[in-house]
Design an enzyme around this catalytic site. Structure first.
Site, short mmCIF file in Angstrom:
data_model
loop_
_atom_site.label_atom_id
_atom_site.label_comp_id
_atom_site.label_asym_id
_atom_site.label_seq_id
_atom_site.Cartn_x
_atom_site.Cartn_y
_atom_site.Cartn_z
CB CYS A 75 -0.89 0.02 1.24
SG CYS A 75 -1.81 -1.50 1.46
NE ARG A 77 4.43 1.90 -1.46
CZ ARG A 77 5.69 1.60 -1.22
NH1 ARG A 77 6.65 2.19 -1.90
NH2 ARG A 77 6.02 0.73 -0.30
CD1 TRP A 128 -1.90 -4.96 -4.74
CD2 TRP A 128 -1.44 -6.19 -2.93
NE1 TRP A 128 -1.69 -6.26 -5.15
CE2 TRP A 128 -1.40 -7.03 -4.06
CE3 TRP A 128 -1.18 -6.74 -1.68
CZ2 TRP A 128 -1.11 -8.39 -3.98
CZ3 TRP A 128 -0.89 -8.10 -1.59
CH2 TRP A 128 -0.86 -8.90 -2.74
CG ASN A 148 2.60 -0.92 3.29
OD1 ASN A 148 2.15 -1.97 2.85
ND2 ASN A 148 3.79 -0.45 2.96
N GLY A 149 0.97 -3.33 5.25
CA GLY A 149 1.56 -4.53 5.83
C GLY A 149 0.49 -5.50 6.27
CD GLU A 196 11.93 -8.67 -17.50
OE1 GLU A 196 11.66 -9.50 -16.61
OE2 GLU A 196 11.58 -7.49 -17.43
CE LYS A 233 8.15 -6.39 -17.44
NZ LYS A 233 9.30 -6.57 -16.61
CD GLU A 241 5.05 -7.39 -14.95
OE1 GLU A 241 4.74 -7.17 -13.78
OE2 GLU A 241 6.22 -7.28 -15.35
CG HIS A 265 14.98 -32.19 -22.74
ND1 HIS A 265 15.51 -33.45 -22.81
CD2 HIS A 265 15.96 -31.33 -23.11
CE1 HIS A 265 16.78 -33.37 -23.18
NE2 HIS A 265 17.08 -32.09 -23.37
CE LYS A 314 8.24 -0.13 -9.98
NZ LYS A 314 8.61 -0.89 -11.19
O1 M6R Z 1 11.44 -3.84 -6.21
P1 M6R Z 1 12.00 -5.17 -6.64
O2 M6R Z 1 13.01 -5.04 -7.75
O3 M6R Z 1 12.56 -5.95 -5.49
O4 M6R Z 1 10.77 -5.98 -7.21
C1 M6R Z 1 10.92 -7.31 -7.59
C2 M6R Z 1 9.72 -7.79 -8.37
O5 M6R Z 1 8.55 -7.70 -7.60
C3 M6R Z 1 9.52 -6.99 -9.66
O6 M6R Z 1 10.66 -7.04 -10.48
C4 M6R Z 1 8.31 -7.54 -10.45
O7 M6R Z 1 8.58 -8.81 -10.92
C5 M6R Z 1 7.93 -6.59 -11.59
N1 M6R Z 1 6.51 -6.38 -11.59
C6 M6R Z 1 8.28 -7.14 -12.93
O8 M6R Z 1 7.94 -6.26 -13.95
#
Ligand code: M6R
Length: 618
Positions: free
Chosen positions: A2, A31, A80, A104-105, A487, A491, A494, A510, A613
């Site tokens: 959050c 966030r 969140w 937050n938490g 990666e 992308k 998500e 395999h 985020k």
């Molecule tokens: O803030 P961080 O780099 O520790 O975050 C790690 C992951 O949560 C972050 O890279 C996440 O996978 C992204 N949404 C990917 O785009």
């Protein structure tokens, strides 16, 4: 997860507290965006709150329809959801007896505390763990009308993770915050002070900030900031200046933050490289305050990270092992501490994180320290927890990354990890100075080459728009191209909510090759033909194998590599560079593809569904 903002200003009630808090929430919305809410305190008018499910825009509309009073203090929250559905009732703030609390938490012992409160006759209105805190603070305040002391008392009873902010209707010039394993920073103003989950909450007003430590309580008034531990003992907080400004956290004419951040990448890589060499060209990583003898003695490196940051670690593994001949393991941070990992005082544990707040990564750092390992954070966000708790930090200089999907942080994490690898090679004598100089020169050429990839992205955008209805996309790579493939798949998942998988191309036969059917789109990341020849020819064979089974092949290849053309439905070229640096270029078309395809589907690329985020819960 959050986002949290607090503000207190002059004794004169005005609209500024609400403005500051809404502006802060706008910047923190990445966030979490399940709901948003504010509480205002004004002399005489006591407490006023507004909260609404959904994005911040819903709250703003609510306030436009039902205006709030002028105030002197305010707190705001963007959620969140963890406990309870994302609806109006569960939105923060939660109010009890004149106290408003945002959180937050996760309060892990909330069920026990709730049972205790219910037994004492307290009625609950929401399903949240936070409401427990509001009732506890109100009860503590009723006994001793001192909000700071009330929050300290309650903080000591909570298990789990929390940043809490509280205001009381009777105290219009005070906002109190407490933190345990969740982030909170203080912004220092002139006749006003701020609290935020990160500095972007108040960057429009001040760049002077204070970093809070673990288990601390902060009280802000218009003119004072007081920090203590949970027992009330005063503590010194570290002051720092934010090295970017509000403009860096705006879209700058791009249609989304993600689009802007993709275009920020040449600068992000250049800034991460800046100032890392002395006048003789030797690498100097001044921030790495780890004894050189300790670094020379390192016999294993373990990278701990999550998501995109973990893929940056996978890329770094190839380079560091090649340059330094030190074994490198890459471990998802949330798996690390639960498998009793073999680490000791000769292990260097490198935590990679954009936010510096990812709870899984933080817990891995703590576990590594307990085992006697040396810990080093590669982090983008100043004032965050992971670098503070690590033995050393190497900062990336990507600037604020607002879009939930990581792009420029990924490139700058790889760049910083490469600097670390080269530094270790220099220190341990694995490479001659001119060899290191040559790699550094190649790295310095990367920003221009990324720019070339961006300049020629028209075709990848066009293909992405055509593929808006695609149900599944596969990504293949070998060597450093393998994490790039993973990666690319992440992308797409998500952002576009499309099934996507990244595979090591050699693994195809395999099992995964069974997924190939006529028309299946497959991106293939092809290594340079000028690198290890067997690597290139093997992947060309893999392309032929899937093509023979009807796959539609979308190939990322180096400029001038004509060998792949006969087997590719589309070729996206990237400028030439050495094999190890190629991920810094090859991933860019994949980022653009995912962003464009999601945009074509009408999706919000900056705030994809269900995500946040900064993942500050385990
Ligand atoms: O803030 P961080 O780099 O520790 O975050 C790690 C992951 O949560 C972050 O890279 C996440 O996978 C992204 N949404 C990917 O785009």
């Amino acid at each position: 997860m959050c986002g949290i903002v607090g503000y207190v200003g002059s004794q004169q009630p005005s609209g500024r507290p609400l403005e500051v808090v809404l502006e802060g929430l706008r910047r923190l919305e990445y966030r979490g965006y399940d709901s948003a809410g504010v509480a205002l305190v004004s002399p005489g008018a006591s407490l006023a709150t507004a909260k609404k499910a959904g994005k911040l825009a819903n709250l703003v509309e609510e306030i436009d329809t039902h205006p709030m009073p002028a105030a002197t203090a305010a707190i705001g929250h963007t959620r969140w959801a963890t406990h309870g559905a994302p609806n109006d009732v569960n939105a923060h703030p939660h109010v009890s007896g004149g106290v408003a609390v945002i959180h937050n938490g996760i309060v892990e012992n909330f069920a026990t505390l709730k049972a205790e409160l219910e037994a004492a006759g307290v009625a609950f209105t929401s399903e949240t763990d936070t409401e427990v805190v509001a009732h506890l603070v109100a009860r503590a305040y009723a006994q001793t009308p001192d909000l700071t002391q009330a929050l300290r008392t309650v903080a000591q009873r909570l298990h789990g993770t929390f940043t809490l902010l509280a205001v009381h209707g009777d105290d219009p010039t005070t906002v109190v915050g407490a933190r345990h394993d969740s982030p909170l920073v203080v912004g220092l103003g002139d006749g006003e002070n701020f609290l935020g989950s990160d500095v972007s909450a108040f960057i429009a007003s001040t760049r002077d900030a204070l970093e809070l430590g673990q288990d601390q309580v902060v009280t802000i008034t218009p003119t004072e900031v007081t920090v203590t531990d949970f027992d009330g003992t005063p503590v010194e907080a570290r002051r720092f200046t934010v090295d970017w400004d509000a403009a860096a956290a705006e879209k700058g004419g791009f249609r989304s933050f993600m689009d802007k951040e993709i275009h920020d990448q040449p600068q992000a890589v250049a800034d991460t490289l800046l100032g890392r060499t002395d006048t003789t060209g030797r690498l100097v990583l001044d921030e790495l305050r780890i004894d050189e003898a300790v670094l020379r003695a390192v016999d294993k490196i373990v990278v701990v990270a999550c998501g995109t940051a973990a893929y940056a670690g996978h890329v770094a593994k190839y380079a560091i092992e090649h340059w330094c001949r030190i074994p490198v393991e890459v471990e998802l941070a949330h798996e690390f501490r639960y498998r009793d990992p073999v680490v000791d005082e000769r292990t260097l544990v490198v935590a990679v994180s954009q936010s510096g707040e990812t709870m899984d990564t933080l817990m891995a750092v703590r576990h590594a320290k307990e085992q006697g390992a040396t810990t080093l954070a590669i982090v983008n966000t100043h004032g965050s927890t992971i670098p503070r708790e690590s033995d050393a930090a190497l900062y990336t200089h990507a600037g604020p990354e607002i879009a939930v999907a990581s792009t420029k942080a990924f490139l700058s994490q790889i760049t910083a990890a490469y600097l670390l690898g080269l530094y270790l090679a220099q220190l341990r004598g694995n490479k001659y100075a001119d060899e290191i100089g040559q790699v550094l020169d190649e790295l310095r050429a990367i920003p221009d080459k990324i720019q070339q990839v961006l300049d020629r992205a028209g075709r990848v955008r066009e293909i992405a728009r055509w593929m808006a209805d695609t149900q599944s996309v596969l990504f293949l790579g070998r060597h450093v191209g393998y994490p790039v493939a993973m990666e690319g798949a992440l992308k797409l998942k998500e952002l576009a909510y499309i099934h996507a998988e990244g595979f090591a191309a050699g693994e195809l036969k395999h099992g995964p090759i069974a997924l190939i059917e006529p028309g299946q789109p497959v991106f293939v990341v092809v290594p340079s033909p000028r690198g290890r020849d067997s690597l290139h020819s093997k992947i060309v064979s893999n392309i032929q194998e899937i093509r023979a089974r009807g796959a539609r092949t979308l190939v990322i290849a180096e400029e001038g590599d004509e060998t792949v053309r006969p087997y590719a439905d589309e070729v996206f070229t990237v400028p030439q560079t050495s094999t190890l640096l190629a991920p810094l270029l090859a991933v860019v078309p994949l980022q653009i593809f995912a962003c464009e395809l999601a945009t074509a589907k009408g999706l919000d690329v900056d705030q994809p569904r269900n995500l946040a985020k900064s993942v500050t819960v385990e």
